[in-house]
Enzyme design. Structure first.
Site, short mmCIF file in Angstrom:
data_model
loop_
_atom_site.label_atom_id
_atom_site.label_comp_id
_atom_site.label_asym_id
_atom_site.label_seq_id
_atom_site.Cartn_x
_atom_site.Cartn_y
_atom_site.Cartn_z
N ASP A 1 2.49 0.09 -0.91
CA ASP A 1 2.48 -1.07 -0.02
C ASP A 1 2.45 -2.31 -0.90
O ASP A 1 2.17 -2.23 -2.10
CB ASP A 1 1.24 -1.03 0.89
N SER A 2 2.70 -3.46 -0.28
CA SER A 2 2.63 -4.71 -1.03
C SER A 2 1.18 -5.02 -1.45
O SER A 2 0.98 -5.85 -2.33
CB SER A 2 3.17 -5.85 -0.16
N CYS B 1 4.63 -0.16 3.74
CA CYS B 1 4.87 -1.57 4.03
C CYS B 1 6.09 -1.72 4.97
O CYS B 1 7.17 -1.23 4.65
CB CYS B 1 5.13 -2.29 2.71
N GLU C 1 -6.95 -10.35 6.43
CA GLU C 1 -7.52 -10.24 5.08
C GLU C 1 -8.83 -11.03 4.97
O GLU C 1 -9.68 -10.73 4.14
CB GLU C 1 -6.51 -10.68 4.03
N CYS D 1 3.66 -4.32 11.29
CA CYS D 1 3.12 -4.80 10.02
C CYS D 1 1.84 -4.03 9.75
O CYS D 1 1.07 -3.74 10.68
CB CYS D 1 2.83 -6.30 10.11
N HIS E 1 -0.96 -4.81 8.68
CA HIS E 1 -2.24 -5.44 9.02
C HIS E 1 -2.53 -5.46 10.52
O HIS E 1 -3.68 -5.60 10.93
CB HIS E 1 -2.25 -6.88 8.51
N1 DGL Z 1 2.56 -4.97 4.06
C1 DGL Z 1 3.32 -6.03 4.68
C2 DGL Z 1 4.09 -5.46 5.89
O1 DGL Z 1 3.73 -4.46 6.48
C3 DGL Z 1 2.45 -7.19 5.11
C4 DGL Z 1 1.92 -8.02 3.95
C5 DGL Z 1 3.04 -8.64 3.15
O2 DGL Z 1 3.68 -9.60 3.62
O3 DGL Z 1 3.27 -8.18 2.03
O4 DGL Z 1 5.09 -6.01 6.26
#
Ligand code: DGL
Length: 271
Positions: free
Chosen positions: A14-15, A77, A156, A188, A190
């Site tokens: 993931d990012s 992600c 976050e 997403c 989050h």
């Molecule tokens: N993990 C990213 C997503 O699911 C969200 C956070 C980011 O922008 O890197 O799109």
């Protein structure tokens, strides 16, 4: 390399921290699997970057995990899944799953009136990946997309409930009002943590689709079909890698994952 393929880990990237919501679901459904999680915390967020940049980052993450002898690659992600899934699939010989298709499939199955909302980062929404995936299943569905960039920093910060979270959700989701939407995809990593607030704003009749839950089912099916599902013979391991200091990842991450994070290491994926 492990001689027993079932013992090879599931690789997840993931990012940053958000993909831990996906790992949490994987571990709930497949607790006996060994897992390796890579959070590209030095380069987060991906959601505001160009497809070219996200694809390059995704390749580098994939390369790192491939060296770890993973048996399946999970792109947790949504942004990376939206723009880089096909490119990655063409580069590796193991199964690769992203979050878009399982989420899209579940939404098309869930909707009764064929009106579906999708919320995600700017890059995910711009890519149209969810719309394309849903239309490929049923071209009659009407898809309404909304970028909700403030949701990521809100989560976050730990503000997943209360006045501020509700106000931000009200403001964004007003874009869905009067559309008669009956299903919304939380597109997403989050957003599952904002489920309660989003449900309140959207109302009881609207079904929320959590891609993390859907992808875990898909992974289970793939592992079973390929005879790669691990049966518990010895305790399973969890490894975590981050590209920036582990401190913040540890503080916020345990909330995302719902359990303690051990065996964490800072690495460099760019070279
Ligand atoms: N993990 C990213 C997503 O699911 C969200 C956070 C980011 O922008 O890197 O799109």
């Amino acid at each position: 390399m492990s001689s027993d393929i079932t013992n090879r880990p599931i690789g997840v990237f993931d990012s940053g921290i958000g993909g831990l919501t996906v790992l949490k679901e994987i571990l709930r459904v497949l607790p006996d699997e060994n897992t390796i999680y890579l959070g590209d915390t030095a380069r987060v967020p991906y959601g505001i970057r160009s497809p070219e940049t996200v694809i390059r980052y995704s390749f580098e993450n994939t390369k790192f995990l491939s060296f770890k002898d993973i048996k399946i690659l999970v792109i947790a992600c949504n942004t990376a899944s939206s723009v880089s899934l096909d490119a990655i699939k063409s580069r590796v010989s193991i199964p690769v799953v992203g979050v878009i298709e399982p989420g899209a499939k579940a939404a098309v199955m869930a909707t009764k009136n064929k009106k579906i909302g999708v919320i995600g980062t700017e890059a995910t929404i711009k890519s149209n990946a969810y719309t394309k995936a849903m239309k490929a299943i049923n071209e009659e569905v009407e898809v309404f997309c909304l970028a909700c960039p403030l949701f990521v920093p809100l989560v976050e910060e730990g503000w997943t409930e209360g006045h501020i979270a509700s106000m931000v959700a009200e403001k964004y989701l007003a874009g869905f009002k009067n559309k008669d939407i009956d299903t919304v995809v939380l597109g997403c990593t989050h957003y599952p943590l904002l489920k309660k607030v989003i449900a309140e704003v959207m109302g009881a009749g609207v079904r929320l689709i959590d891609s993390a839950i859907e992808i875990s089912q898909e992974i289970t099916v793939i592992l079973e079909d390929l005879g790669m599902k691990r049966e518990k013979k010895s305790p399973s391991f969890r490894e975590f890698y981050v590209t920036d200091s582990p401190e913040r990842f540890l503080n916020v991450g345990e909330k995302f994952l719902g359990q303690q994070i051990e065996h964490i290491e800072k690495i460099n994926v760019g070279n």
